[in-house]
Write an enzyme that holds these catalytic residues in place. Structure first.
Site, mmCIF file in Angstrom:
data_model
loop_
_atom_site.group_PDB
_atom_site.id
_atom_site.type_symbol
_atom_site.label_atom_id
_atom_site.label_comp_id
_atom_site.label_asym_id
_atom_site.label_seq_id
_atom_site.Cartn_x
_atom_site.Cartn_y
_atom_site.Cartn_z
ATOM 1 N N GLY B 64 0.835 -1.324 -0.037
ATOM 2 C CA GLY B 64 -0.185 -0.040 0.303
ATOM 3 C C GLY B 64 0.705 1.215 -0.072
ATOM 4 C CB SER B 65 -0.308 4.489 1.343
ATOM 5 O OG SER B 65 0.363 5.601 1.918
ATOM 6 C CB SER B 66 4.720 6.347 0.371
ATOM 7 O OG SER B 66 3.864 7.479 0.402
ATOM 8 N N GLY B 67 2.584 5.920 3.258
ATOM 9 C CA GLY B 67 2.401 6.427 4.568
ATOM 10 C C GLY B 67 2.689 5.143 5.629
#
Lengths: 425, 147
Positions: B64-67
């Protein structure tokens, strides 16, 4: 990990506390990866936000506390230096000019504005978008970068031929003040070759087509590198940003090749180097339908409360398309419309009168954020419609909304009539 | 009670022990976990609604996200992070997430931890030595080595 003398000196504190902490993080990170060395980067895309509620206790101690904790993983508060290399701010949680629309509290807005002045003053370009490549940050082929934001990373690697892994807030913070990142993953040429061959057997033309293709391919290849064979029409930037965002949502695609279009492969053979595809699969009518059905699996009710357009952030051309579809019409009283574009392009769209056209119909032209990042939808929203595969993927999980996915025309129609009438042609 | 020993590579150094929290699904940080409680929130995740707080998290890898790293970072700040992490697939997200969680973490195992460790097993992680020691929970049948 092997460090150069200059890197060792930085780690020993010769260039100050902040760079010492940054180098400490980069060494811990590089060792975790199993990297042998660092590489010089000249371009960083990161987040320096302080508006979100989790940042509040740190922001109250000052922006150095936010930077130390969340951009360097340092327990000690150090003074934030000037950036060492070109660095920009990505999308974040708050459109400070539209807080009255989104209902974000003023204290968050003020924290974000303080952060923008603080980090801007240290050299960070405040682009506030998930598409920095639209507004003045266009890395060149072969340039080593440290970027966050999955949809930007896949664009950077695939369309621009620059080199980055999907970095995080801490690693990009450290890269911004040192100009270094571990030499690993997509920085290494042989890791950029294709792994999966996709035989595309249907015409892929509209933006929705590209979103469906990306969503299907991402789910199958996960984090590997697809090579699209059989693409007959050269896609525009709008379509590629949509394709990449979709594939990075259903899977974790960070790199793809379209032979003859993307810069690292003129032919299918080029895309795989001397290797054979590890897997091969087709994308035809049936696969297109599967992607469409998966994207619409959360939605049942056709009464649409909220329409979101612009993920990844719209180009001016897309804003113009939406403005034209709305021109002279009024939104349904039961439906809200938010249109997102980068801050700098919003100015361009306002200059041309598109913002007025959208507002006259009852919609809003916005920037800096999006519903998924800001976790913001109009109050009471149960059913969303969007032309973005990425939002259709994330919103049902994050905000528990039913979410329809379709063309921009389907979405604007839903905003005007309050009813979803989209479908797969 | 049978004991199993796994060997692997240190990702983040240190020693920890605790109860295993095992999932075959990859984990997303942003949009995938509640940082305040360590609960998996992803809609179709097999562990949706369950928390890895103070457990030994055994999982295939990050997605998923780079967060991702930021949300594990926030979980540490909230005291809701796992005691240790064992995962199979190395990615930039998984590495940075482990680093900022600051708990012992390992990868590159000689056998697949997902086929040898079950929920509730007692797991001792010595990342510095590259050793994981598993004590099967009472009543579980002996694990079959994945050869």
């Amino acid at each position: 990990m092997k460090l150069t003398d200059a890197e060792k000196a930085m780690l020993d504190g010769a260039q100050g506390k902040a760079k010492q902490k940054a180098m400490d993080l980069l060494v811990r990170y590089g060792e975790a990866l199993g990297a042998e060395r660092l590489v010089d980067v000249t371009n960083v895309a990161s987040t320096f936000n302080a508006g979100s509620p989790a940042m509040k206790p740190y922001a109250e101690k000052g922006m150095d506390a936010v930077f130390s904790k969340f951009n360097l993983d340092s327990d000690e508060v150090v003074e934030t230096p000037q950036v060492e290399v070109y660095t920009c701010q990505l999308i974040h949680g708050i459109d400070t000019q539209n807080a009255h629309v989104t209902g974000v509290a003023e204290e968050g807005v003020n924290r974000q504005k303080t952060a923008e002045r603080f980090f801007g003053g240290r050299g960070v370009a405040m682009f506030n978008t998930c598409t920095p490549y639209q507004v003045g940050n266009v890395p060149v082929k072969g340039e080593h970068c440290a970027w966050m934001e999955s949809s930007a990373v896949v664009y950077c690697n695939s369309v621009l031929g620059a080199r980055t892994n999907t970095e995080g807030r801490e690693s990009t913070g450290a890269a911004s003040i040192t100009g270094k990142i571990p030499y690993w993953g997509y920085h290494v040429p042989e890791n950029r070759l294709g792994t999966h061959l996709v035989d595309v057997e249907v015409d892929v033309d509209s933006m929705m087509d590209w979103g469906l293709l990306g969503y299907y391919v991402g789910e199958i290849v996960e984090e590997d590198i697809p090579v699209l064979a059989g693409i007959r029409n050269v896609p525009s930037m709008i379509k590629l940003k949509h394709f990449g965002a979709a594939s990075a949502s259903s899977g974790g695609v960070e790199m793809y090749h379209i032979p003859g279009v993307t810069p690292e492969a003129d032919t299918v053979e080029d895309a795989f180097g001397s290797r054979k595809p590890r897997e091969r699969f087709k994308y035809g009518k049936a696969e297109r339908k599967i992607a469409y059905d998966n994207l619409n699996s959360s939605a049942k009710d056709t009464a649409v409360d909220f329409v979101m357009l612009g993920c990844p952030h719209n180009t001016v051309e897309q804003v113009w398309t939406i403005a034209r579809l709305l021109d002279g019409r009024k939104l349904s009283p039961n439906t809200q419309l938010w249109v997102f574009t980068p801050r700098a392009l919003r100015d361009a769209a306002e200059l041309a009168g598109y913002g007025d056209m959208i507002r006259k119909a009852g919609g809003h032209l916005m920037s800096d954020t999006c519903p998924a990042i800001g976790r913001i939808v109009p109050e009471g929203t149960k059913v969303v419609a969007t032309d973005s595969a990425k939002q259709a993927h994330y919103l049902p999980a994050m905000l528990k909304t039913q979410t329809w996915f379709g063309t921009v025309e389907d979405c604007v129609n839903a905003a005007l009539t309050g009813q979803w009438r989209g479908g797969l042609s | 009670m049978s004991k199993i020993v796994l060997r692997g590579r240190k990702v983040v150094g240190g020693v920890a022990e605790g109860e295993a929290f095992v999932t075959r699904d990859t984990i997303s940080g942003w949009g995938g976990i509640d940082s305040n409680t360590g609960t998996i929130i992803e809609r179709r995740h097999e562990k949706a609604g369950q928390s890895f707080k103070d457990k030994i998290l055994v999982f295939p890898g990050a997605k998923g996200s780079s967060g991702y790293s930021h949300f594990f970072h926030l979980a540490r700040v909230a005291g809701a992070s796992p005691k240790a992490m064992l995962f199979n697939k190395m990615t930039a997200k998984a590495a940075l997430g482990a680093v900022v969680t600051r708990a012992p973490a390992m990868t590159d195992f000689d056998r697949d931890p997902l086929s040898l460790i079950e929920d509730g097993d007692w797991v001792k992680v010595d990342a510095d030595q590259g050793v994981v020691e598993i004590t099967k929970k009472a009543g579980s049948k002996p694990a079959t080595p994945a050869e």
